[in-house]
Every structure is written in C-alpha cells, then in structure tokens.
Design a protein around this motif. Sequence first.
Motif, PDB file in Angstrom:
ATOM      1  N   HIS A 103      28.148  54.120  49.991  1.00  0.00           N
ATOM      2  CA  HIS A 103      29.401  53.638  50.573  1.00  0.00           C
ATOM      3  C   HIS A 103      29.581  52.151  50.289  1.00  0.00           C
ATOM      4  N   LEU A 104      30.663  51.860  49.614  1.00  0.00           N
ATOM      5  CA  LEU A 104      31.017  50.489  49.261  1.00  0.00           C
ATOM      6  C   LEU A 104      31.764  49.842  50.414  1.00  0.00           C
ATOM      7  N   ALA A 105      31.426  48.595  50.688  1.00  0.00           N
ATOM      8  CA  ALA A 105      32.212  47.754  51.595  1.00  0.00           C
ATOM      9  C   ALA A 105      32.729  46.577  50.774  1.00  0.00           C
ATOM     10  N   ALA A 106      34.032  46.353  50.816  1.00  0.00           N
ATOM     11  CA  ALA A 106      34.639  45.224  50.114  1.00  0.00           C
ATOM     12  C   ALA A 106      35.706  44.610  51.012  1.00  0.00           C
ATOM     13  N   VAL A 107      35.875  43.306  50.886  1.00  0.00           N
ATOM     14  CA  VAL A 107      36.823  42.565  51.726  1.00  0.00           C
ATOM     15  C   VAL A 107      37.845  41.858  50.844  1.00  0.00           C
ATOM     16  N   ALA A 108      39.108  41.963  51.239  1.00  0.00           N
ATOM     17  CA  ALA A 108      40.179  41.190  50.603  1.00  0.00           C
ATOM     18  C   ALA A 108      40.232  39.842  51.327  1.00  0.00           C
ATOM     19  N   ALA A 109      39.706  38.822  50.669  1.00  0.00           N
ATOM     20  CA  ALA A 109      39.615  37.493  51.269  1.00  0.00           C
ATOM     21  C   ALA A 109      40.831  36.659  50.881  1.00  0.00           C
ATOM     22  N   PRO A 110      41.618  36.227  51.860  1.00  0.00           N
ATOM     23  CA  PRO A 110      42.820  35.436  51.580  1.00  0.00           C
ATOM     24  C   PRO A 110      42.476  34.122  50.881  1.00  0.00           C
ATOM     25  N   GLN A 111      43.295  33.774  49.897  1.00  0.00           N
ATOM     26  CA  GLN A 111      43.084  32.538  49.144  1.00  0.00           C
ATOM     27  C   GLN A 111      44.254  31.568  49.293  1.00  0.00           C
ATOM     28  N   THR A 112      45.457  32.048  49.011  1.00  0.00           N
ATOM     29  CA  THR A 112      46.626  31.177  48.988  1.00  0.00           C
ATOM     30  C   THR A 112      47.818  31.887  49.608  1.00  0.00           C
ATOM     31  N   PHE A 113      48.518  31.200  50.494  1.00  0.00           N
ATOM     32  CA  PHE A 113      49.738  31.749  51.080  1.00  0.00           C
ATOM     33  C   PHE A 113      50.935  31.201  50.312  1.00  0.00           C
ATOM     34  N   HIS A 114      51.849  32.087  49.956  1.00  0.00           N
ATOM     35  CA  HIS A 114      53.074  31.700  49.248  1.00  0.00           C
ATOM     36  C   HIS A 114      54.254  31.913  50.205  1.00  0.00           C
ATOM     37  N   ALA A 125      41.896  32.677  57.981  1.00  0.00           N
ATOM     38  CA  ALA A 125      41.627  33.631  56.901  1.00  0.00           C
ATOM     39  C   ALA A 125      41.327  35.013  57.474  1.00  0.00           C
ATOM     40  N   ALA A 126      40.558  35.056  58.547  1.00  0.00           N
ATOM     41  CA  ALA A 126      40.175  36.339  59.141  1.00  0.00           C
ATOM     42  C   ALA A 126      41.398  37.129  59.602  1.00  0.00           C
ATOM     43  N   LYS A 127      42.428  36.427  60.065  1.00  0.00           N
ATOM     44  CA  LYS A 127      43.654  37.113  60.525  1.00  0.00           C
ATOM     45  C   LYS A 127      44.363  37.832  59.388  1.00  0.00           C
ATOM     46  N   GLU A 128      44.215  37.330  58.177  1.00  0.00           N
ATOM     47  CA  GLU A 128      44.904  37.893  57.025  1.00  0.00           C
ATOM     48  C   GLU A 128      44.020  38.817  56.184  1.00  0.00           C
ATOM     49  N   ALA A 129      42.727  38.830  56.456  1.00  0.00           N
ATOM     50  CA  ALA A 129      41.782  39.607  55.645  1.00  0.00           C
ATOM     51  C   ALA A 129      41.920  41.101  55.911  1.00  0.00           C
ATOM     52  N   GLY A 130      41.499  41.858  54.929  1.00  0.00           N
ATOM     53  CA  GLY A 130      41.435  43.309  55.067  1.00  0.00           C
ATOM     54  C   GLY A 130      40.176  43.805  54.394  1.00  0.00           C
ATOM     55  N   TYR A 131      39.873  45.070  54.580  1.00  0.00           N
ATOM     56  CA  TYR A 131      38.680  45.598  53.936  1.00  0.00           C
ATOM     57  C   TYR A 131      38.895  47.041  53.534  1.00  0.00           C
ATOM     58  N   LEU A 132      38.010  47.505  52.651  1.00  0.00           N
ATOM     59  CA  LEU A 132      38.028  48.917  52.282  1.00  0.00           C
ATOM     60  C   LEU A 132      36.603  49.424  52.257  1.00  0.00           C
ATOM     61  N   ILE A 133      36.488  50.691  52.600  1.00  0.00           N
ATOM     62  CA  ILE A 133      35.231  51.416  52.531  1.00  0.00           C
ATOM     63  C   ILE A 133      35.489  52.576  51.579  1.00  0.00           C
ATOM     64  N   ALA A 134      34.631  52.754  50.587  1.00  0.00           N
ATOM     65  CA  ALA A 134      34.828  53.828  49.615  1.00  0.00           C
ATOM     66  C   ALA A 134      33.522  54.579  49.400  1.00  0.00           C
ATOM     67  N   ASP A 135      33.628  55.889  49.342  1.00  0.00           N
ATOM     68  CA  ASP A 135      32.492  56.745  49.018  1.00  0.00           C
ATOM     69  C   ASP A 135      32.280  56.666  47.512  1.00  0.00           C
ATOM     70  N   THR A 136      31.139  56.146  47.104  1.00  0.00           N
ATOM     71  CA  THR A 136      30.897  55.934  45.668  1.00  0.00           C
ATOM     72  C   THR A 136      30.609  57.225  44.924  1.00  0.00           C
ATOM     73  N   THR A 137      30.402  58.327  45.640  1.00  0.00           N
ATOM     74  CA  THR A 137      30.143  59.600  44.972  1.00  0.00           C
ATOM     75  C   THR A 137      31.430  60.364  44.677  1.00  0.00           C
TER      76      THR A 137
END
Length: 87
Positions: free
Chosen positions: A3-14, A51-63
Amino acid sequence: MNHLAAVAAPQTFHPETDITACTWQVVGLYDSPQEAETAAQSYIAAMPSDAAKEAGYLIADTTTENHPPLVQKLIARAKTEQQGAQA
C-alpha cells in the motif's frame, strides 16, 4: 508492503485562478491501508498549518493494475526509493 501512501504537498497559491500548485511526495509503502493512511496523515500533520490545510493524500494498493499514470509513477518511485534504502 502493498500500500502506497503519497501526499500532495502545496507549493504555490495562484490567487488569479484560486488554484494551489502541489508536488506529490511519496511517504512510503506499508503493509495495510490503515498504516499507509496513518503515515500520510502524520506527514501532513508535520507540515506548517497553512500547507496542511491545503494538502491531500492518496492510498493505493500496489498489487492492483490499471492505475492512472500519476499513481503508476508514484508506485514506481516508492519501489525505487525502497530498494535504495535496502541497499
């Protein structure tokens, strides 16, 4: 570790488009979806509050097959990082 854990980390607001640009950070590979989710949430909790307020994450089954290209790339990156850490 399937199971993959990945986070969308905010960088720049437009403000002109009300869009926040993010980069995907691989948190790691875990034995269960619950472990992966806990790791992603902990990663976000360690970010500055704005940043935490704008962050998101995904969990994916690698199989599982047929992930979208972005998820395939994140899985490949996680596996490469894991192999490098074991070397």
